[in-house]
Design an enzyme around this catalytic site. Structure first.
Site, mmCIF file in Angstrom:
data_model
loop_
_atom_site.group_PDB
_atom_site.id
_atom_site.type_symbol
_atom_site.label_atom_id
_atom_site.label_comp_id
_atom_site.label_asym_id
_atom_site.label_seq_id
_atom_site.Cartn_x
_atom_site.Cartn_y
_atom_site.Cartn_z
ATOM 1 N NE ARG A 57 -7.617 -8.832 0.964
ATOM 2 C CZ ARG A 57 -7.350 -8.043 -0.078
ATOM 3 N NH1 ARG A 57 -6.380 -7.133 0.024
ATOM 4 N NH2 ARG A 57 -8.021 -8.148 -1.206
ATOM 5 C CE LYS A 100 -4.318 -1.925 1.624
ATOM 6 N NZ LYS A 100 -5.419 -1.885 2.603
#
Length: 380
Positions: A359, A325
């Protein structure tokens, strides 16, 4: 005689066992080995003075502003420092005290927990062409091969998504999303892959979730955290596990100046509300996700990761999803393709602070890194 200082991350249970401590002794000692730092907001000044004295009386302590003793301010913030044993004693003591301390005692009793050292890696597969990481985009047989590879690498859960939720992304129709996921869901079912791993659908579409759950999927990964009652009804119908994720705003606008009074307490209050809603629909198998990057600044994300352990008090597994991210790029400029190292750093820290479901786009690297860290933490 010789001695050396141990790291605070050492597994004390393993150490007690290697020393030959009795089971009874271990039960007593392990409560003294874990130190808790608990931030208390808006504590009444008289309550702060009482709590300070009670904490000191059992060997704990309470950090308070210097003017607290004079009660000049009606409310103060404080930091409680106590091990598990002291926390239990303090919770009992405060049940008999005034100024809101009875309610605080109940809250403190929820914070006596120990992080588990097991983990599950959730591999990411996207059936759309606009997900932020190109390396996660697959369709048809290429998706099947990728899923099989992730399972072989150690993924316990495969998370399939048909709609991008990256900052600035726009929603699509349920029908379009269904067209994207059906071929992959069908291949998973035809090849009986649900016998080899658990499957989740990253969706808030009742139509798509109904299809996936009816074909062997077990988990609803809902970034809106059951905002839609229809999703709750579908999840309840199939007795699915539901991932409740916190998001401020919607993907199209969530990163436009996100603001919180206190990000930890605000996310905590959100979870409390959505857990109650899930229970009202008969859903009790839950996983909590603080939503890294979903309506948060870099500072918000870092606070949530550093204090991730706080959310264990709800009694549910915690999921973290910071894979590749943009917060990594903010800290150390790097394109998406070169953010694996930063991803591992964030996820390993979250694991050490209570996250048990990770995840990730890179399954092999995560299973290896987490296995090594677990070995380090459990070996004296």
């Amino acid at each position: 005689m010789k001695c050396y200082k141990l790291s605070s991350t050492t597994d004390v249970l393993s150490l007690f066992q290697s020393l030959g401590v009795t089971k009874e002794g271990i039960a007593i000692l392990k409560q003294k080995a874990h130190l808790n730092f608990i931030y208390i907001k808006d504590l009444k000044s008289p309550a702060a003075n009482i709590l300070k004295q009670d904490a000191l009386s059992i060997g704990a302590d309470l950090a308070v502003p210097k003017e607290t003793i004079t009660c000049k301010k009606p409310l103060v913030d404080a930091l409680l420092i106590a091990n598990d044993k002291q926390l239990k004693e303090l919770s009992f003591k405060e049940k008999a005290q005034p100024f809101g301390l009875k309610a605080l005692a109940q809250t403190l009793s929820q914070f006596s927990f120990t992080c588990k050292d097991d983990f599950t890696v959730m591999g990411v597969i996207n059936a759309n062409e606009d997900s932020f990481f190109q390396g996660s985009r697959f369709n048809g047989k290429s998706a099947l091969h990728r899923i099989e590879k992730m399972i072989d690498e150690g993924a316990g859960i495969i998370d399939l998504g048909g709609v991008s939720s990256r900052p600035g992304s726009l929603a699509i129709s349920e029908e379009e999303e269904l067209l994207r996921i059906v071929p992959i869901v069908d291949l998973i079912a035809q090849n009986k892959l649900t016998c080899k791993a658990k499957f989740s659908l990253d969706s808030y579409s009742p139509l798509c979730l109904e299809y996936a759950l009816s074909h062997g999927f077990e988990i609803v990964n809902d970034i809106t955290a059951l905002a839609n009652d229809a999703v709750a009804r579908v999840a309840s119908k199939y007795k699915a596990t539901v991932v409740l994720m916190h998001m401020q705003g919607a993907p199209s606008s969530m990163q436009k100046a996100p603001l919180y009074d206190n990000v930890i307490l605000d996310v905590d209050a959100f979870f409390q509300e959505r857990i109650e809603k899930a229970h009202a629909f008969g859903i009790h198998n839950l996983i909590l996700d603080v939503g890294i990057g979903f309506g948060k600044t870099l500072e918000h994300n870092l606070q949530l990761l550093k204090h991730h352990e706080h959310f264990l008090h709800f009694g549910y597994p915690l999921l973290v999803g910071a894979s590749r991210k943009s917060m990594i790029d903010t800290i150390y400029p790097a394109p998406i393709e070169k953010r694996l190292a930063g991803t591992l750093a964030l996820h390993l820290k979250a694991y050490e602070h209570g996250a048990s479901v990770i995840r990730a786009h890179d399954v092999y690297e995560h299973v290896q890194a987490l296995s090594v860290l677990r070995a380090l933490n459990s070996t004296f």
